[in-house]
Design a protein around this motif. Structure first.
Motif, PDB file in Angstrom:
ATOM      1  N   GLU A  46     -69.690  18.158   3.145  1.00 36.58           N
ATOM      2  CA  GLU A  46     -68.639  19.054   2.662  1.00 36.58           C
ATOM      3  C   GLU A  46     -67.371  18.276   2.316  1.00 36.58           C
ATOM      4  OE1 GLU A  46     -70.216  19.386   5.525  1.00 36.58           O
ATOM      5  OE2 GLU A  46     -71.484  21.169   5.247  1.00 36.58           O
ATOM      6  N   ALA A  47     -67.009  17.328   3.187  1.00 32.68           N
ATOM      7  CA  ALA A  47     -65.818  16.511   2.934  1.00 32.68           C
ATOM      8  C   ALA A  47     -66.010  15.655   1.686  1.00 32.68           C
ATOM      9  CB  ALA A  47     -65.528  15.620   4.140  1.00 32.68           C
ATOM     10  N   LEU A  48     -67.211  15.087   1.533  1.00 36.47           N
ATOM     11  CA  LEU A  48     -67.492  14.259   0.361  1.00 36.47           C
ATOM     12  C   LEU A  48     -67.404  15.083  -0.921  1.00 36.47           C
ATOM     13  CD1 LEU A  48     -68.396  11.660  -0.993  1.00 36.47           C
ATOM     14  CD2 LEU A  48     -70.762  12.273  -0.484  1.00 36.47           C
ATOM     15  N   ALA A  49     -67.987  16.279  -0.906  1.00 35.36           N
ATOM     16  CA  ALA A  49     -67.954  17.134  -2.097  1.00 35.36           C
ATOM     17  C   ALA A  49     -66.517  17.489  -2.465  1.00 35.36           C
ATOM     18  CB  ALA A  49     -68.758  18.401  -1.844  1.00 35.36           C
ATOM     19  N   ALA A  50     -65.709  17.825  -1.441  1.00 34.03           N
ATOM     20  CA  ALA A  50     -64.315  18.218  -1.700  1.00 34.03           C
ATOM     21  C   ALA A  50     -63.508  17.072  -2.281  1.00 34.03           C
ATOM     22  CB  ALA A  50     -63.671  18.710  -0.402  1.00 34.03           C
ATOM     23  N   VAL A  51     -63.652  15.879  -1.727  1.00 32.21           N
ATOM     24  CA  VAL A  51     -62.853  14.747  -2.199  1.00 32.21           C
ATOM     25  C   VAL A  51     -63.393  14.211  -3.524  1.00 32.21           C
ATOM     26  CG1 VAL A  51     -62.013  12.432  -1.636  1.00 32.21           C
ATOM     27  CG2 VAL A  51     -62.049  14.201   0.108  1.00 32.21           C
ATOM     28  N   THR A  52     -64.685  14.378  -3.772  1.00 34.31           N
ATOM     29  CA  THR A  52     -65.225  14.034  -5.092  1.00 34.31           C
ATOM     30  C   THR A  52     -64.579  14.917  -6.154  1.00 34.31           C
ATOM     31  OG1 THR A  52     -67.338  13.320  -4.159  1.00 34.31           O
ATOM     32  CG2 THR A  52     -67.313  13.897  -6.505  1.00 34.31           C
ATOM     33  N   LEU A  53     -64.492  16.212  -5.879  1.00 38.16           N
ATOM     34  CA  LEU A  53     -63.842  17.150  -6.797  1.00 38.16           C
ATOM     35  C   LEU A  53     -62.358  16.820  -6.941  1.00 38.16           C
ATOM     36  CD1 LEU A  53     -63.999  19.773  -8.495  1.00 38.16           C
ATOM     37  CD2 LEU A  53     -63.522  21.033  -6.370  1.00 38.16           C
ATOM     38  N   ALA A  54     -61.701  16.583  -5.810  1.00 35.92           N
ATOM     39  CA  ALA A  54     -60.276  16.261  -5.833  1.00 35.92           C
ATOM     40  C   ALA A  54     -60.008  14.961  -6.582  1.00 35.92           C
ATOM     41  CB  ALA A  54     -59.736  16.165  -4.404  1.00 35.92           C
ATOM     42  N   GLY A  55     -60.891  13.981  -6.379  1.00 38.24           N
ATOM     43  CA  GLY A  55     -60.730  12.695  -7.057  1.00 38.24           C
ATOM     44  C   GLY A  55     -60.843  12.836  -8.566  1.00 38.24           C
ATOM     45  N   SER A  56     -61.789  13.656  -9.031  1.00 38.75           N
ATOM     46  CA  SER A  56     -61.941  13.889 -10.463  1.00 38.75           C
ATOM     47  C   SER A  56     -60.701  14.586 -11.033  1.00 38.75           C
ATOM     48  CB  SER A  56     -63.179  14.744 -10.741  1.00 38.75           C
ATOM     49  OG  SER A  56     -64.342  14.077 -10.312  1.00 38.75           O
ATOM     50  N   TYR A  57     -60.190  15.537 -10.291  1.00 38.29           N
ATOM     51  CA  TYR A  57     -58.988  16.297 -10.683  1.00 38.29           C
ATOM     52  C   TYR A  57     -57.792  15.342 -10.809  1.00 38.29           C
ATOM     53  CZ  TYR A  57     -55.656  20.265 -10.236  1.00 38.29           C
ATOM     54  OH  TYR A  57     -54.656  21.200 -10.420  1.00 38.29           O
ATOM     55  N   PHE A  58     -57.601  14.500  -9.795  1.00 44.71           N
ATOM     56  CA  PHE A  58     -56.500  13.530  -9.781  1.00 44.71           C
ATOM     57  C   PHE A  58     -56.640  12.552 -10.940  1.00 44.71           C
ATOM     58  CE2 PHE A  58     -54.606   9.487  -8.645  1.00 44.71           C
ATOM     59  CZ  PHE A  58     -53.407   9.822  -8.049  1.00 44.71           C
ATOM     60  N   PHE A  59     -57.873  12.087 -11.178  1.00 44.46           N
ATOM     61  CA  PHE A  59     -58.133  11.031 -12.143  1.00 44.46           C
ATOM     62  C   PHE A  59     -57.792  11.471 -13.564  1.00 44.46           C
ATOM     63  CE2 PHE A  59     -61.206   7.878 -14.134  1.00 44.46           C
ATOM     64  CZ  PHE A  59     -60.472   6.769 -13.748  1.00 44.46           C
ATOM     65  N   VAL A  60     -58.010  12.741 -13.861  1.00 39.96           N
ATOM     66  CA  VAL A  60     -57.676  13.255 -15.195  1.00 39.96           C
ATOM     67  C   VAL A  60     -56.196  13.044 -15.493  1.00 39.96           C
ATOM     68  CG1 VAL A  60     -57.410  15.366 -16.555  1.00 39.96           C
ATOM     69  CG2 VAL A  60     -59.558  14.925 -15.357  1.00 39.96           C
ATOM     70  N   PHE A  61     -55.336  13.403 -14.554  1.00 40.43           N
ATOM     71  CA  PHE A  61     -53.897  13.284 -14.765  1.00 40.43           C
ATOM     72  C   PHE A  61     -53.443  11.833 -14.683  1.00 40.43           C
ATOM     73  CE2 PHE A  61     -54.598  17.644 -13.410  1.00 40.43           C
ATOM     74  CZ  PHE A  61     -53.932  18.314 -14.420  1.00 40.43           C
ATOM     75  N   PHE A  62     -54.086  11.054 -13.816  1.00 42.31           N
ATOM     76  CA  PHE A  62     -53.753   9.630 -13.739  1.00 42.31           C
ATOM     77  C   PHE A  62     -54.060   8.937 -15.068  1.00 42.31           C
ATOM     78  CE2 PHE A  62     -55.218   5.262 -13.047  1.00 42.31           C
ATOM     79  CZ  PHE A  62     -54.041   4.695 -12.583  1.00 42.31           C
ATOM     80  N   LEU A  63     -55.221   9.236 -15.658  1.00 43.35           N
ATOM     81  CA  LEU A  63     -55.581   8.602 -16.929  1.00 43.35           C
ATOM     82  C   LEU A  63     -54.618   8.990 -18.048  1.00 43.35           C
ATOM     83  CD1 LEU A  63     -59.475   8.665 -17.110  1.00 43.35           C
ATOM     84  CD2 LEU A  63     -57.984   6.686 -16.958  1.00 43.35           C
ATOM     85  N   MET A  64     -54.207  10.248 -18.058  1.00 37.60           N
ATOM     86  CA  MET A  64     -53.237  10.683 -19.077  1.00 37.60           C
ATOM     87  C   MET A  64     -51.929   9.894 -18.935  1.00 37.60           C
ATOM     88  SD  MET A  64     -53.797  14.818 -19.026  1.00 37.60           S
ATOM     89  CE  MET A  64     -52.408  15.138 -20.120  1.00 37.60           C
ATOM     90  N   GLY A  65     -51.446   9.779 -17.710  1.00 36.28           N
ATOM     91  CA  GLY A  65     -50.181   9.094 -17.476  1.00 36.28           C
ATOM     92  C   GLY A  65     -50.259   7.591 -17.599  1.00 36.28           C
ATOM     93  N   SER A  66     -51.454   7.022 -17.429  1.00 31.30           N
ATOM     94  CA  SER A  66     -51.593   5.558 -17.449  1.00 31.30           C
ATOM     95  C   SER A  66     -51.430   4.980 -18.846  1.00 31.30           C
ATOM     96  CB  SER A  66     -52.954   5.146 -16.883  1.00 31.30           C
ATOM     97  OG  SER A  66     -54.009   5.561 -17.737  1.00 31.30           O
ATOM     98  N   GLY A  67     -51.423   5.851 -19.879  1.00 29.20           N
ATOM     99  CA  GLY A  67     -51.219   5.361 -21.241  1.00 29.20           C
ATOM    100  C   GLY A  67     -49.932   4.568 -21.385  1.00 29.20           C
TER     101      GLY A  67
END
Length: 457
Positions: A46-67
């Protein structure tokens, strides 16, 4: 006075000296994510699934800002080639300004992430855990984007060794804090998902502190943080215009893989597991191409600043060949040793292991083709960024990923019923389209933007 032209061997040595530490740094960054996955897998599904989802969510915004961080790299490299120390400081400062502004603007999406995830159809339990993680871990986007800018600044000045060691140190800090706070080791409280979030923020803060300390101590001539509050609207506009297309290009590529993951999930849990393992393997090898792409950006940016077309052209040939050699070695490994590679991510006693291996071996065979085209497109993007050409490449990439990659994945996977192999062949088609068009763009348009002075070493 014309200096002696650099030989192909000289280009190989120069790119290797610059690129190997960058490759190591990307692999260390990859290891941070892998450590999170492994430790949370030990803690609970359950913890892995939650942080996998959270990591994907975070990564989208990080990639946008990393430009904005990526934009600083060619701008600093070109300014360094001209001996323009003022522009180095101006570009880096405004990259920091834009990254800080972007991180501040997106903080609410982390704070309200649970509600957003529920609205996107996620289950209540996984959305609650992911939201718990992102309310803390989301703060990490501020130091993470600032670190991205400063690492690009140092890499453009060919200070790549320190970029490597700071990232390695961050990976070690992440592993230690994760181990303590997720499980409650060494007298620390057992915090599970919250512990992983604290570890993420701590890792980013350590990285930021280290990179600022090095920049201030080793490069005092740039005075990056003196009168940091003073705006420089002209340079801010330049970094913004270069950085926004890079961020959107990054976003369009990661969304291609997110869509493929969603499609693989429609086939069931076992195909999705095989897909996840194959993605981990291809991501690790892709870090080599990303490091070479960064080296291409820096070398091309330097030649662009000197207006040295011959040097840039010869270097572009060399870095492309180095990427092809890397791809050939990866293809050999994927085709000859699929089972040992896939088994690295599985328990031998897992009853689903034979089926995951069967599906995964087919995906790895397609991933062998994937290596060639993925390497080509990321090298082309790196070269184009070096000549500060980002707007048209953004359009090419987005059309290739979304108008070719995703529809062909669906067609082959579901209409033609090739299942997982069809989905991955669609990825290959999209990336091949991007690779061909972006390489054409560099050789016909990007290179012509550079002057025709004789090549210098």
């Amino acid at each position: 006075m014309t200096t002696q032209a650099m030989t192909y061997g000289g280009h190989v040595r120069a790119i290797s000296k610059l690129g190997l530490p960058l490759i190591g740094g990307h692999l260390a960054q990859f290891a941070i994510g892998l450590t999170d996955t492994v430790m949370l897998g030990w803690y609970g599904v359950e913890a892995l699934a939650a942080v996998t989802l959270a990591g994907s969510y975070f990564f989208v915004f990080f990639l946008m800002g990393s430009g904005f961080g990526w934009a600083v790299m060619p701008m600093v490299a070109a300014a360094e080639a001209k001996g323009d120390q003022t522009s180095i400081r101006r570009a880096t400062r405004m990259g920091l300004w834009l990254s800080l502004a972007f991180a501040t603007l997106v903080m609410p999406v982390f704070w309200w992430s649970e509600s957003i995830l529920l609205a996107l159809g996620q289950g209540a339990d996984v959305a609650a855990r992911a939201g718990q993680y992102l309310r803390i871990g989301g703060w990490g986007i501020i130091p993470a984007l600032l670190v991205m800018v400063l690492k690009s600044y140092l890499a453009a000045l060919e200070r790549t060794q320190i970029v490597l060691w700071i990232t390695v140190a961050a990976a070690v800090v992440n592993a230690i804090v994760n181990y303590a706070l997720i499980f409650g080791n060494w007298g620390a409280p057992e915090l599970g998902v919250v512990g992983a979030a604290i570890a993420t923020v701590a890792t980013q803060l350590v990285s930021l502190g280290a990179v600022i300390f090095y920049a201030v101590r080793s490069l005092p001539e740039h005075s990056l943080f003196q009168r940091f509050w003073r705006p420089d609207w002209e340079m801010l506009g330049s970094v913004f215009r270069l950085g926004v297309p890079i961020g959107l290009t990054n976003l369009s590529e990661v969304s291609l893989f997110a869509a493929s993951t969603m499609m693989m999930g429609w086939f069931g849990t076992i195909p999705l597991a095989a897909h996840g393992i194959t993605l981990q393997l291809t991501s690790a090898t892709f870090m080599v191409h990303v490091g070479l792409s960064n080296a291409a950006t820096i070398r091309a940016g330097n030649a662009f600043g000197r207006r040295d077309r011959a040097h840039m052209g010869k270097g572009a040939i060399v870095v492309t060949m180095m990427s092809l050699v890397t791809a050939a070695l990866t293809i050999f490994c994927f085709l000859v040793w699929p089972e040992p590679l896939l088994s690295l991510f599985m328990d031998n006693a897992d009853p689903d292991r034979p089926e995951i291996l069967r599906i995964g071996a087919g995906l790895l065979a397609v991933a062998a083709l994937f290596q060639l085209v993925d390497g080509a497109q990321v090298i082309a993007l790196g070269l184009l960024r070096g000549v500060q050409d980002t707007a048209v490449p953004m359009v090419i990439a987005a059309l290739s990923y979304w108008a070719v990659g995703i529809p062909v994945s669906y067609l082959m996977g579901f209409v033609w019923e090739w299942q997982g192999v069809g989905v991955w062949l669609g990825l290959v088609c999209g990336l091949a389209c991007a690779g061909i068009l972006l390489m054409w763009r560099f050789w016909t348009v990007g290179l012509s933007k550079v002057g025709t002075q004789p090549e210098a070493a």
